[in-house]
Design a protein around this motif. Structure first.
Motif, PDB file in Angstrom:
ATOM      1  N   SER A  84       0.832  -1.197   0.000  1.00 20.65           N
ATOM      2  CA  SER A  84       0.000   0.000   0.000  1.00 20.65           C
ATOM      3  C   SER A  84       0.868   1.250   0.000  1.00 20.65           C
ATOM      4  O   SER A  84       0.659   2.183  -0.774  1.00 20.65           O
ATOM      5  CB  SER A  84      -0.906   0.003   1.234  1.00 20.65           C
ATOM      6  OG  SER A  84      -1.498   1.279   1.387  1.00 20.65           O
ATOM      7  N   LEU A  90      -8.350   6.987  -5.799  1.00 21.08           N
ATOM      8  CA  LEU A  90      -8.274   5.849  -6.716  1.00 21.08           C
ATOM      9  C   LEU A  90      -8.695   6.244  -8.133  1.00 21.08           C
ATOM     10  O   LEU A  90      -8.134   5.772  -9.110  1.00 21.08           O
ATOM     11  CB  LEU A  90      -9.124   4.679  -6.192  1.00 21.08           C
ATOM     12  CG  LEU A  90      -9.064   3.396  -7.026  1.00 21.08           C
ATOM     13  CD1 LEU A  90      -7.630   2.946  -7.271  1.00 21.08           C
ATOM     14  CD2 LEU A  90      -9.840   2.265  -6.352  1.00 21.08           C
ATOM     15  N   SER A 120      -5.673   5.568 -10.825  1.00 23.97           N
ATOM     16  CA  SER A 120      -5.842   4.552 -11.858  1.00 23.97           C
ATOM     17  C   SER A 120      -5.460   5.082 -13.245  1.00 23.97           C
ATOM     18  O   SER A 120      -4.963   4.347 -14.091  1.00 23.97           O
ATOM     19  CB  SER A 120      -7.295   4.067 -11.826  1.00 23.97           C
ATOM     20  OG  SER A 120      -7.619   3.378 -12.981  1.00 23.97           O
ATOM     21  N   THR A 165      -7.667  -4.159 -10.281  1.00 21.28           N
ATOM     22  CA  THR A 165      -7.826  -3.858  -8.857  1.00 21.28           C
ATOM     23  C   THR A 165      -9.040  -4.576  -8.291  1.00 21.28           C
ATOM     24  O   THR A 165      -8.976  -5.229  -7.248  1.00 21.28           O
ATOM     25  CB  THR A 165      -7.992  -2.333  -8.665  1.00 21.28           C
ATOM     26  OG1 THR A 165      -6.922  -1.672  -9.337  1.00 21.28           O
ATOM     27  CG2 THR A 165      -7.985  -1.950  -7.208  1.00 21.28           C
ATOM     28  N   LEU A 193      -0.478  -0.985  -8.502  1.00 21.57           N
ATOM     29  CA  LEU A 193      -1.561  -1.940  -8.260  1.00 21.57           C
ATOM     30  C   LEU A 193      -1.710  -2.265  -6.775  1.00 21.57           C
ATOM     31  O   LEU A 193      -2.821  -2.205  -6.226  1.00 21.57           O
ATOM     32  CB  LEU A 193      -1.327  -3.224  -9.069  1.00 21.57           C
ATOM     33  CG  LEU A 193      -2.402  -4.294  -8.913  1.00 21.57           C
ATOM     34  CD1 LEU A 193      -3.760  -3.783  -9.412  1.00 21.57           C
ATOM     35  CD2 LEU A 193      -2.046  -5.575  -9.654  1.00 21.57           C
ATOM     36  N   THR A 194      -0.594  -2.567  -6.100  1.00 21.59           N
ATOM     37  CA  THR A 194      -0.723  -2.919  -4.680  1.00 21.59           C
ATOM     38  C   THR A 194      -1.187  -1.725  -3.843  1.00 21.59           C
ATOM     39  O   THR A 194      -1.763  -1.912  -2.774  1.00 21.59           O
ATOM     40  CB  THR A 194       0.609  -3.474  -4.123  1.00 21.59           C
ATOM     41  OG1 THR A 194       1.650  -2.567  -4.448  1.00 21.59           O
ATOM     42  CG2 THR A 194       0.909  -4.841  -4.674  1.00 21.59           C
ATOM     43  N   ALA A 246      -3.318   0.693  -5.152  1.00 20.69           N
ATOM     44  CA  ALA A 246      -4.724   0.858  -5.537  1.00 20.69           C
ATOM     45  C   ALA A 246      -5.604  -0.120  -4.766  1.00 20.69           C
ATOM     46  O   ALA A 246      -6.731   0.206  -4.364  1.00 20.69           O
ATOM     47  CB  ALA A 246      -4.883   0.649  -7.038  1.00 20.69           C
ATOM     48  N   ILE A 247      -5.068  -1.323  -4.535  1.00 20.14           N
ATOM     49  CA  ILE A 247      -5.816  -2.333  -3.791  1.00 20.14           C
ATOM     50  C   ILE A 247      -6.220  -1.796  -2.423  1.00 20.14           C
ATOM     51  O   ILE A 247      -7.354  -1.970  -1.967  1.00 20.14           O
ATOM     52  CB  ILE A 247      -4.936  -3.598  -3.634  1.00 20.14           C
ATOM     53  CG1 ILE A 247      -4.770  -4.287  -4.984  1.00 20.14           C
ATOM     54  CG2 ILE A 247      -5.543  -4.568  -2.640  1.00 20.14           C
ATOM     55  CD1 ILE A 247      -3.722  -5.386  -4.962  1.00 20.14           C
TER      56      ILE A 247
END
Ligand code: TRP
Length: 454
Positions: A24, A105, A109, A160, A321-322, A324-325
């Protein structure tokens, strides 16, 4: 309150939790943003002040978020309700966090989409271009092309969403356990590559030797603001990750390790980028376009440049990506905990709404470039500005005030000291939470509103 603990997840391992938090924290903020703001603020001294902000403000607030999350086993809105009352004013902090997650987000993205597009451009070797103007032109062309932006924005949101659908253990934790080691490996490879360049020693002294002449008050404030963004603080992301944690874990030690990993990656990103710039006589003050405009150019001149360019932009994509998760999980966990939805609905519906809300950001360089707000900013810049300059510091301030003054002191002590090898640091930590962190954020706000001038 809807009590559906069974519907919630838990981390399988402490390692999984740590990697998810590191995932994160480590994101576009470290690899794309930190090098260029360090570059614009003259390097060394800025880096030193940034380190101070991480340790004196960032880590203490991260511990607060973990403590609130773990003690309530709830996502932000429910967490503040449980610690106060159902109609308490403090739950606004939770609502604000969900709103921030939604907003961040939506444009994050779009930037991640650029990174993915650049993976493909790198594979195609930028159509064989070597001329700097032609290469930086790729960025302008991408920025103004609405369809391409929309396409990658959609793909990234789907990625995501598909991880979040898997839940805490099988989605988030598994993704982190696979992706983070790959990410560290790629960084190491790129670092080794750049350490052989002639500009490496110049880069090291730029990053590590303090030079006061380029630093401004605004730069100091930027260092503080960025420490929130880079550690994923101020909107309940760490709070939510902490809520899936058992009482065996040492919160203080975890926060310190996660922050050190995050800082190390930001510094290594500088040591990857700057040697290349210095070797080819480019300026480190290139601004936000630094990564997208100059990295490909530099790669095009190196032996084996293509493969390193592909690795670099893949790295950027995975890091995004990690992160956005974690942003998505804050939104999803709200629908699960507060409204009692199933994870599937709680992911698909908000995921789709975030995609929709990101459309104006994806079109900001093209069809909507003339649409401005907040004093001439396009939609994309306005969302970035609002969330990282206002929402996050405000959220961080509220969380510090909550833990410092409102939360039950014995509970705070218990969370801090439980199984912690750092239990003795309670008093200095609490001092930071009560006085230092709120004061630092307040100064930033007063400066931004114009009530304080240096
Ligand atoms: N920390 C990430 C980065 O450096 C971005 C991020 C992920 C974030 N989750 C967050 C920022 C929550 C603020 C709040 O790119």
């Amino acid at each position: 309150m809807i009590d559906n603990l069974k519907n919630r997840g838990q981390w399988a391992t402490r390692m999984g939790f740590m990697l998810a938090c590191a995932g994160s924290a480590i994101g576009l903020g470290n690899i794309w943003k930190f090098p260029y703001i360090a570059g614009m603020n003259g390097g060394g001294l800025f880096v030193l002040i940034y380190l101070f902000c991480i340790f004196a403000v960032g880590i203490p607030i991260m511990i607060c978020e973990f403590a609130v999350g773990r003690s309530t086993q709830s996502s932000p809105v429910e967490a503040f309700r449980k610690l106060t009352s159902k109609n308490s004013f403090w739950q606004i902090v939770g609502w604000m966090g969900i709103l921030s997650g939604f907003v961040i987000l939506s444009y994050y993205s779009v930037v991640a989409g650029w990174a993915m597009h650049y993976v493909f451009l790198s594979v195609k070797n930028f159509n064989g271009a070597t001329n700097p103007e032609v290469i930086s032109g790729f960025f302008g062309a991408l920025y103004s092309n609405g369809w391409v932006n929309l396409f990658w924005h959609a793909i990234f949101m789907l990625l995501t969403i598909s991880v979040i659908l898997g839940g805490v253990k099988k989605g988030i934790e598994r993704a982190a356990r696979w992706l983070m080691p790959i990410l560290f490996g790629m960084m190491l490879l790129l670092l080794i590559r750049s350490s052989f360049m002639s500009g490496f020693s110049q880069a090291v002294s730029f990053v590590f030797s303090p030079d006061a002449s380029k630093l401004t008050a605004a730069g100091v404030l930027e260092a503080l603001g960025h420490s929130f963004f880079t550690l994923s603080l101020g909107m309940g992301a760490m709070l939510t990750y902490g809520s899936y944690l058992s009482h065996k874990t040492d919160l203080v030690k975890s926060s310190i390790i996660i922050s050190i990993m995050d800082t190390a990656v930001a510094l290594i990103a500088c040591l990857i980028l700057f040697p290349v710039l210095f070797t080819y006589g480019m300026s480190p003050e290139a601004g936000p376009g630094l990564v997208f405009k100059s990295m490909p150019m530099v790669f095009s001149q190196l032996p084996g440049g293509t493969i390193f360019a592909v690795i670099f932009f893949l790295l950027l994509t995975l890091a995004a990506l990690t992160s956005a998760i974690s942003l998505m999980e804050v939104v999803t966990s709200f629908f699960i905990d507060t409204l009692g939805w199933k994870r599937k609905t709680a992911t698909l519906l908000p995921g789709f709404l975030i995609f929709l809300f990101g459309i104006p950001s994806a079109l900001s360089g093209g069809a909507l470039s003339k649409f401005t707000m907040l004093g001439g900013k396009n939609f994309f810049d306005a969302m970035d500005y609002l969330s990282s300059n206002w929402f996050l510091p405000l959220g961080g301030l509220c969380i510090a005030l909550f833990v410092g003054y409102r939360m039950d002191l014995s509970l705070v002590k218990k969370e801090f000291k439980e199984n912690s090898i750092f239990a003795k640091l309670f008093t200095p930590w609490f001092y930071c939470v009560r006085y230092l962190a709120p004061l630092a954020v307040a100064i930033v706000f007063l400066y931004k509103i114009g009530l304080l001038k240096f």
